[in-house]
Every structure is written in structure tokens, then in C-alpha cells.
Design an enzyme around this catalytic site. Structure first.
Site, PDB file in Angstrom:
ATOM      1  N   HIS A   7       0.853  -1.183   0.000  1.00  0.00           N
ATOM      2  CA  HIS A   7       0.000   0.000   0.000  1.00  0.00           C
ATOM      3  C   HIS A   7       0.892   1.237   0.000  1.00  0.00           C
ATOM      4  O   HIS A   7       2.000   1.223   0.552  1.00  0.00           O
ATOM      5  CB  HIS A   7      -0.882   0.023   1.245  1.00  0.00           C
ATOM      6  CG  HIS A   7      -1.951  -1.010   1.254  1.00  0.00           C
ATOM      7  ND1 HIS A   7      -3.120  -0.856   1.967  1.00  0.00           N
ATOM      8  CD2 HIS A   7      -2.050  -2.224   0.654  1.00  0.00           C
ATOM      9  CE1 HIS A   7      -3.888  -1.916   1.801  1.00  0.00           C
ATOM     10  NE2 HIS A   7      -3.254  -2.769   1.015  1.00  0.00           N
ATOM     11  N   GLU A  53       0.882   3.919   1.722  1.00  0.00           N
ATOM     12  CA  GLU A  53       1.301   4.390   3.041  1.00  0.00           C
ATOM     13  C   GLU A  53       2.480   3.583   3.575  1.00  0.00           C
ATOM     14  O   GLU A  53       3.442   4.162   4.097  1.00  0.00           O
ATOM     15  CB  GLU A  53       0.143   4.294   4.042  1.00  0.00           C
ATOM     16  CG  GLU A  53      -1.078   5.092   3.659  1.00  0.00           C
ATOM     17  CD  GLU A  53      -2.139   4.276   2.918  1.00  0.00           C
ATOM     18  OE1 GLU A  53      -3.337   4.513   3.175  1.00  0.00           O
ATOM     19  OE2 GLU A  53      -1.777   3.420   2.090  1.00  0.00           O
ATOM     20  N   CYS A  76      -6.447   2.180   5.582  1.00  0.00           N
ATOM     21  CA  CYS A  76      -7.065   0.950   6.080  1.00  0.00           C
ATOM     22  C   CYS A  76      -6.471   0.620   7.449  1.00  0.00           C
ATOM     23  O   CYS A  76      -5.570   1.310   7.946  1.00  0.00           O
ATOM     24  CB  CYS A  76      -6.799  -0.192   5.097  1.00  0.00           C
ATOM     25  SG  CYS A  76      -5.055  -0.696   5.036  1.00  0.00           S
TER      26      CYS A  76
END
Length: 174
Positions: free
Chosen positions: A72, A74, A102
Site C-alpha cells: 500500500h 502508506e 485501512c
């Protein structure tokens, strides 16, 4: 997205973090990163990490190209910032991301001791800052990053996602 003020006790002094007046510039960088994910057919989510007014790391989703469920934006940006700064504690940094993180990414922000998370669009299905879960405000967390929702980038963040998913769906032959 639930409307409730941030209740966490931060571990970084607010004056050391990016200010709301900086949000437009840094969110632009995150949106540019999100567009980069489209090139390799990944969900267009982008992130930048900022320290002292400068971008120290940037990333976009790479799950497809890396065949990695944890790739992801991030997480990639957090890893890059830690390498760049030579430390894993990122308490004087801000994470800008186009979509509400998330649970995995919000948890990583807590563990990295990120000082601030700014997101552009809520994620009503999986958002773990305010929409579905509240990981940054969890009472069990040792560290509670500050966070804010940057509403002016919501439309563009959501449009990137909608266009991406529209291209992914097979044509309906009726």
C-alpha cells in the site's frame, strides 16, 4: 464517515507538524503519486511523508506490480521515510494520503509514531481513522497520531478511484 473530534493525545507538538495551510501542496503530491499507480493497473492511492515542510518520501500502491498484498502507498512511504531519515520513529513527520488509510496502514502509522495523518477522501468500507474503525484514537495505542480530513481533495481522490474501477469492469453487453 463518523463526525467526531480527534480525542487522542499526540506525541508530537503541533507546532512541529505540517499546518493546514500546507495541506493543498502536499495533497497535490499525493494525488500525483496516485496517478502513478494507474500505469501498472493498481488502485490509485498515493502518499507523501513530510518533515519540516519538505517531502522526504513518496509512494503509490504497488500491490499488482510487486505481487505484494502489503504494498500500500502508506507502507511504502513509511519505509522510504525511515530509510531516508535513518530512523523508524517518525514523530516529527506528517503522512498525506489520498484515501483514508485501512487498518493495516493506520496501524503502521501508529507503530511508526507518525505525528500527523492527513487524508483526502473517507473510505466508508475500510477506513480505519474515522469511517469504520478509529485506530489512531484507540485507547490501547501507546501513540496517537493527530489526524485531519482534507475535504478539498475528496472529489479528485474519489474521481481517480471511480475512473479506475470503471476501466477495470468488463463492458456490459446488455
Amino acid at each position: 464517515m463518523k463526525e467526531r473530534p480527534h480525542s487522542g493525545t499526540a506525541f508530537a507538538a503541533p507546532e512541529t507538524l505540517a499546518r493546514p495551510g500546507d495541506d493543498e501542496r502536499f495533497m497535490r503530491g499525493a494525488l500525483d503519486e496516485a496517478r502513478g499507480a494507474i500505469v501498472h493497473a493498481d488502485v490509485p492511492i498515493g502518499a507523501v511523508i513530510v518533515r519540516e515542510g519538505e517531502v522526504v518520501a513518496r509512494a503509490h500502491n504497488r500491490r499488482e506490480i510487486d505481487a505484494d498484498p502489503t504494498a500500500h502507498a502508506e507502507l511504502i512511504a513509511l519505509r522510504a521515510a525511515a530509510r531516508e531519515l535513518g530512523r523508524w520513529r517518525l514523530m516529527d513527520c506528517a503522512l498525506y494520503v489520498t484515501v483514508e488509510p485501512c487498518a493495516m496502514c493506520a496501524g503502521a502509522a501508529v507503530l511508526a509514531r507518525i505525528g500527523l495523518v492527513v487524508f483526502g477522501a473517507p473510505d466508508e468500507r475500510a477506513g480505519a481513522i474515522r469511517s469504520v474503525a478509529e485506530i489512531l484514537d484507540a485507547p490501547w495505542a501507546n501513540h496517537r497520531p493527530r489526524w485531519r480530513y482534507y475535504a478539498p481533495s475528496r472529489e479528485e481522490s474519489e474521481r481517480l478511484l471511480q475512473e479506475f474501477f470503471a476501466r477495470q469492469r468488463p463492458a456490459n453487453d446488455g
